[in-house]
Scaffold this active site. Structure first.
Site, PDB file in Angstrom:
ATOM      1  N   HIS A   1       0.865  -1.205   0.000  1.00 57.09           N
ATOM      2  CA  HIS A   1       0.000   0.000   0.000  1.00 57.09           C
ATOM      3  C   HIS A   1       0.892   1.242   0.000  1.00 57.09           C
ATOM      4  O   HIS A   1       1.767   1.363  -0.842  1.00 57.09           O
ATOM      5  CB  HIS A   1      -0.935  -0.096   1.211  1.00 57.09           C
TER       6      HIS A   1
ATOM      7  N   ASP B   1       2.596   5.525  -6.518  1.00 56.82           N
ATOM      8  CA  ASP B   1       3.855   5.422  -5.763  1.00 56.82           C
ATOM      9  C   ASP B   1       5.085   5.344  -6.652  1.00 56.82           C
ATOM     10  O   ASP B   1       6.214   5.380  -6.144  1.00 56.82           O
ATOM     11  CB  ASP B   1       3.796   4.186  -4.855  1.00 56.82           C
TER      12      ASP B   1
ATOM     13  N   HIS C   1      -2.372  -2.210  -9.613  1.00 58.72           N
ATOM     14  CA  HIS C   1      -3.386  -1.569  -8.757  1.00 58.72           C
ATOM     15  C   HIS C   1      -4.649  -2.419  -8.775  1.00 58.72           C
ATOM     16  O   HIS C   1      -5.006  -2.976  -9.799  1.00 58.72           O
ATOM     17  CB  HIS C   1      -3.714  -0.155  -9.272  1.00 58.72           C
TER      18      HIS C   1
END
Ligand code: SDX
Length: 431
Positions: A267, A366, A308
């Site tokens: 995450h 990210d 994702h």
């Protein structure tokens, strides 16, 4: 069709159950299984909640196929281009864009909550000097309910609002103090004349020994990064906050639970893991070896910052961050461009590789954020803390929405039991 009921049929036992549908203003609708177990004794099974809507929400909308992200209906691209983080925070919390007066009042109100209770600073001295800043964040945020008991009646809307403002206002101060503890420098107080993002940079990088000027390029980049990280529907950490809140736990404890969940490398911890990965890859010539590792089922290695659960074409935030990366590196830290070049090449190779194409794996939020943080002088172990600062307003908005939801009840999932059937106790001498 969205409103037509579904029929669940057990052909073997000749049973059938009609299930209603819950529809939203846009996006997939849901089969309403709330009474399924009561009426049939049968559970639904969905580890990881791949096909499960846990609540109704009006805060954020994501369309994973189309790469759409909207906060209260406003496209992330327009907010990133035209808004400010404080304005987006108001939008997420109150549901509409503020007018000038409302925004000024909100900014003023937040400024006056940025300081920490002075005795809270002693908390930092209890942490080992090289404690991971996320470990400090979890501890300090969880401790806030020990300092602000004057606003803990969660059934009082005023208490809920002041706690929400305190959490949002104090996160940058708590985060910067975690960094200062790490580098054994004195904790820096917030300054009321600075903007939310400038204040954070001031508390991170100024020292009592000389004046510190916030770089406007850095302030603009932080503002954008916080907007892009502000909310993301029912992701793992937001769902953690909602589940903790469903037991009527206080908001400080709920947000601390969200921070703990965000820390995982699957995450929010991925941004730090991306930089570790790029550093380990080191050179464009090694990319093929690491792509092979990512594809090898026997190898635990994953391409961090890729993939994702919801986005299956592209994460709109990654595209925006790729552009911000270019701009920040050009203006602030071109010495980091080899890392950026490596990231661009890695993305290009992966996006042309069948393994990633078939599994619809694309760069996520990210993948580029860590390179920008590094260019701003923020160390790797502070990247997930940055994510937590930006996401706090989303966590708080979801907590508030849940607390105001007449349908909300304690979250208590069931299980499929695969353990031992009943057996009798055996005294130790007979085992
Ligand atoms: C965030 O939910 C959110 O909204 C989160 C977030 C937010 O704003 O809150 O967007 C922020 O957390 C972004 C994600 C950051 N995490 C990473 O970058 C870590 C690397 N990515 C993965 O671990 C993974 O892609 C997840 C966790 C992001 C998604 O996992 P899923 O949806 O459970 O997918 P999966 O693990 O079932 O993978 C499906 C397939 C598998 O292969 P097969 O078994 O089908 O052969 O894709 C493979 C996986 O092995 N796969 C990867 C991969 N991600 C998935 N293979 C290599 N590298 C990867 N990164």
């Amino acid at each position: 069709m969205a409103d037509n009921p579904y029929k669940l049929v057990n052909e073997q036992e000749g049973l059938s159950e009609t299930l209603g549908v819950v529809s939203g203003t846009q996006g997939p609708h849901a089969v309403d299984v709330r009474k399924l177990y009561r009426d049939t004794g049968v559970l639904t099974y969905d580890p990881g909640f791949m096909s499960t809507a846990s609540c109704e929400s009006r805060i954020t909308y994501i369309d994973g196929e189309a790469g759409i992200l909207e906060y209260r209906g406003y496209p992330i691209e327009q907010l990133a281009e035209q808004s400010t983080y404080l304005e987006v925070a108001y939008l997420l919390l109150y549901g509409d864009l503020p007018n000038r007066t409302q925004l000024q009042k909100f900014e003023q109100l937040i400024v006056y909550h940025t300081m920490l209770n002075e005795t809270l600073k002693n908390f930092y001295d209890g942490f080992h000097h090289d404690a991971h800043p996320m470990a400090i964040m979890v501890g300090v945020v969880g401790s806030l309910s020990a300092f602000y008991h004057d606003s803990l009646d969660i059934n009082d809307p005023k208490h809920r609002e002041i706690s929400a403002h305190r959490l949002f206002a104090k996160m940058p101060t708590i985060a910067a103090a975690s960094y200062k503890h790490n580098i054994s420098e004195p904790i820096i107080y917030p300054r009321n004349e600075l903007s939310y993002c400038a204040n954070f940079l001031h508390m991170m990088f100024s020292t009592p020994c000389e004046p510190y000027e916030v770089n406007p390029i850095a302030e603009k980049a932080i503002n954008l990064l916080f907007i892009l990280h502000a909310d993301h529907e029912q992701n793992a950490s937001t769902s953690t906050v909602r589940l903790a809140g469903s037991s009527q736990a206080n908001p400080f404890a709920c947000i601390a639970a969200g921070i703990a969940s965000l820390w995982g490398p699957a995450h929010g911890g991925a941004n730090e893991a991306v930089l570790d990965m790029l550093t380990e890859i080191g050179d464009v010539s090694h990319i093929d070896k690491y792509i092979a590792k990512a594809k090898d089922k026997k190898d635990k290695f994953r391409l961090m910052g890729f993939g994702h659960r919801v986005y299956k074409n592209f994460d709109p935030r990654a595209g925006i961050l790729r552009e911000v990366c270019k701009e920040v590196l050009e203006k602030l830290a071109d010495n980091d461009s080899p890392l950026f070049e490596l990231a661009l090449r890695l993305e290009e190779i992966a996006l042309n590789d069948d393994y990633f194409i078939q599994r619809k794996l694309y760069p996520n939020v990210d993948f580029y954020s860590g390179i920008i943080y590094r260019a701003l002088g923020i160390p790797n172990n502070m990247f997930t803390v940055m994510f937590a600062i930006g996401r706090t307003i989303g966590w708080v908005a979801h907590w508030m929405e849940m607390m105001n939801d007449p349908e909300q009840k304690i979250g208590r999932p069931r299980q499929i039991y695969k353990g031992s059937p009943r057996r009798e106790y055996i005294p130790i001498d007979k085992r």
